[in-house]
Design a protein around this motif. Structure first.
Motif, mmCIF file in Angstrom:
data_model
loop_
_atom_site.group_PDB
_atom_site.id
_atom_site.type_symbol
_atom_site.label_atom_id
_atom_site.label_comp_id
_atom_site.label_asym_id
_atom_site.label_seq_id
_atom_site.Cartn_x
_atom_site.Cartn_y
_atom_site.Cartn_z
ATOM 1 N N LYS A 106 23.400 6.223 1.011
ATOM 2 C CA LYS A 106 22.745 4.907 0.992
ATOM 3 C C LYS A 106 21.275 5.044 0.601
ATOM 4 N N ILE A 107 20.624 6.098 1.043
ATOM 5 C CA ILE A 107 19.236 6.342 0.641
ATOM 6 C C ILE A 107 19.163 6.575 -0.859
ATOM 7 N N CYS A 108 20.098 7.361 -1.378
ATOM 8 C CA CYS A 108 20.139 7.633 -2.824
ATOM 9 C C CYS A 108 20.296 6.335 -3.611
ATOM 10 N N ALA A 109 21.242 5.504 -3.206
ATOM 11 C CA ALA A 109 21.490 4.246 -3.912
ATOM 12 C C ALA A 109 20.285 3.315 -3.832
ATOM 13 N N ALA A 110 19.646 3.248 -2.658
ATOM 14 C CA ALA A 110 18.498 2.363 -2.492
ATOM 15 C C ALA A 110 17.324 2.809 -3.351
ATOM 16 N N LEU A 111 17.062 4.115 -3.374
ATOM 17 C CA LEU A 111 15.948 4.612 -4.187
ATOM 18 C C LEU A 111 16.218 4.398 -5.671
ATOM 19 N N ASN A 112 17.464 4.593 -6.103
ATOM 20 C CA ASN A 112 17.797 4.333 -7.508
ATOM 21 C C ASN A 112 17.577 2.864 -7.855
ATOM 22 N N ALA A 113 17.897 1.975 -6.940
ATOM 23 C CA ALA A 113 17.684 0.548 -7.192
ATOM 24 C C ALA A 113 16.200 0.242 -7.365
ATOM 25 N N HIS A 114 15.348 0.823 -6.512
ATOM 26 C CA HIS A 114 13.911 0.582 -6.621
ATOM 27 C C HIS A 114 13.327 1.239 -7.872
ATOM 28 N N LEU A 115 13.820 2.415 -8.225
ATOM 29 C CA LEU A 115 13.351 3.074 -9.453
ATOM 30 C C LEU A 115 13.730 2.248 -10.677
ATOM 31 N N ARG A 116 14.932 1.693 -10.652
ATOM 32 C CA ARG A 116 15.387 0.874 -11.773
ATOM 33 C C ARG A 116 14.558 -0.401 -11.881
ATOM 34 N N LEU A 117 14.279 -1.031 -10.741
ATOM 35 C CA LEU A 117 13.463 -2.248 -10.753
ATOM 36 C C LEU A 117 12.058 -1.977 -11.278
ATOM 37 N N ALA A 118 11.550 -0.776 -11.020
ATOM 38 C CA ALA A 118 10.205 -0.411 -11.475
ATOM 39 C C ALA A 118 10.191 0.056 -12.921
ATOM 40 N N GLY A 119 11.371 0.126 -13.547
ATOM 41 C CA GLY A 119 11.441 0.530 -14.947
ATOM 42 C C GLY A 119 11.212 2.015 -15.167
ATOM 43 N N GLU A 120 11.503 2.825 -14.151
ATOM 44 C CA GLU A 120 11.270 4.266 -14.267
ATOM 45 C C GLU A 120 12.423 4.955 -14.993
ATOM 46 N N ALA A 121 12.105 6.041 -15.691
ATOM 47 C CA ALA A 121 13.113 6.857 -16.376
ATOM 48 C C ALA A 121 13.509 8.030 -15.476
ATOM 49 N N ILE A 122 13.850 7.665 -14.236
ATOM 50 C CA ILE A 122 14.180 8.645 -13.199
ATOM 51 C C ILE A 122 15.420 8.162 -12.467
ATOM 52 N N VAL A 123 16.340 9.111 -12.195
ATOM 53 C CA VAL A 123 17.551 8.794 -11.447
ATOM 54 C C VAL A 123 17.782 9.884 -10.411
ATOM 55 N N LEU A 124 18.181 9.477 -9.200
ATOM 56 C CA LEU A 124 18.639 10.440 -8.203
ATOM 57 C C LEU A 124 20.149 10.612 -8.403
#
Length: 248
Positions: free
Chosen positions: A74-92
Motif C-alpha cells: 500500500k505504501i508503494c502504491a500510494a507513493l507511485n500515485a503521488h509521484l505520478r501526480l507530481a509528473g515525476e519520471a520515477i516509479v517504485l
C-alpha cells in the motif's frame, strides 16, 4: 519505527542526480516529497548508489524509516500515485518491510551497471538521452577482450573522477563484458562498489579500443599509469543505468 526497502526505476534525464540538493530537482528529493505528501513525514532516504545527473536506474534500491505502519504494497502504491501526480519520471517497482539491520548502502554485496551505446550513422530518436550515440564503427569483440584486462583488484586512479571522494582508489572488478546486439553495444559491469565516474571512464576508454585508436596494451598501460590524464574520454551520463543491487 518500521524500515522499508524500495526498488526504484527512474529516467535520470530529468534530474540533477540522486542526492537531494537546494534548487535542482533530484530523485531523492522527489521521492521524499512524495512521502511527505502521503503521510506528512520528513523522511530521509538512504540509497545503494548515488547516481549522477542524467544517469538512469532500472533497479535502484533505497531504504526509509517511517512512523506510519502500513502494508508495504500500500505504501508503494500510494507513493507511485503521488509521484505520478507530481509528473515525476520515477516509479517504485516494489516495497517490502525489512529489519533495522538492513542498510541499502552498507548491506549491498554487489552492484550491476549497464552502459548502452547506439552504434550507427543515424542519431537516436526513440532512445534520445537514453544511449551514447557513436556514429563511427566500433569493434565490440576487441572492446570485450581489452575489458578483461581490468578485471580483478587494481588501483583504478586512472578511471576515477578527480573529485572522487573515496578514501582509496583500489577496487575489485568482478565483471566487465561487452557485446553487440544489432545496432547497440552493451557494457555490463559488476562489483561490490565503484569509484565516481569509473564505469563512464571504462566506457570511454573501451570506445577508443573499439574504434582502433587504442590497443589492449594501451588500455593496460593506462591502468598501470595510475594517472587520470591517461584515461580516454569520459562517456556521457545518459548511457549509464543502475540495473541491480545484490544483498546477501
Amino acid at each position: 519505527m518500521p524500515r522499508y526497502k524500495l526498488l526504484i526505476e527512474y529516467a535520470g534525464t530529468f534530474y540533477a542526480g540522486w542526492q537531494r540538493q537546494d534548487g535542482p530537482k533530484t530523485v531523492q528529493g522527489a521521492i521524499e516529497a512524495a512521502i511527505k505528501a502521503f503521510c506528512a513525514e520528513e523522511a530521509t532516504l538512504m540509497t545503494a548508489g548515488r547516481t549522477d545527473a542524467g544517469v538512469h536506474a532500472r533497479g535502484a534500491v533505497a531504504h526509509v524509516d517511517l512512523a506510519l505502519h502500513r502494508p508495504a504494497a500500500k505504501i508503494c502504491a500510494a507513493l507511485n500515485a503521488h509521484l505520478r501526480l507530481a509528473g515525476e519520471a520515477i516509479v517504485l517497482l516494489a516495497a517490502e518491510q525489512v529489519g533495522e539491520d538492513f542498510n541499502a548502502r552498507f548491506s549491498a554485496v554487489k552492484r550491476h551497471y549497464l552502459y548502452r551505446i547506439l552504434n550507427r550513422r543515424a542519431p537516436p530518436a526513440l532512445d534520445n538521452q537514453r544511449v551514447w550515440w557513436v556514429p563511427y564503427r566500433l569493434n565490440a569483440e576487441k572492446m570485450h577482450k581489452a575489458a578483461q584486462i581490468l578485471l580483478g583488484r587494481h588501483d583504478f586512479t586512472t578511471f576515477r573522477a578527480a573529485q572522487c571522494q573515496a578514501q582509496s582508489p583500489v577496487r575489485s572488478l568482478d565483471r566487465l563484458d561487452v557485446w553487440q546486439e544489432g545496432e547497440f553495444i552493451e557494457i555490463h559491469a559488476a562489483a561490490q562498489s565503484f569509484l565516481h565516474n569509473q564505469i563512464r571512464s571504462f566506457a570511454g576508454s573501451l570506445v577508443e579500443v573499439g574504434r582502433g585508436k587504442w590497443s589492449k596494451r594501451d588500455l593496460k598501460q593506462a591502468l598501470e599509469a595510475r594517472d587520470r590524464a591517461r584515461c580516454g574520454p569520459v562517456a556521457p551520463p545518459h548511457g549509464l543505468y543502475l540495473m541491480q543491487v545484490d544483498y546477501a
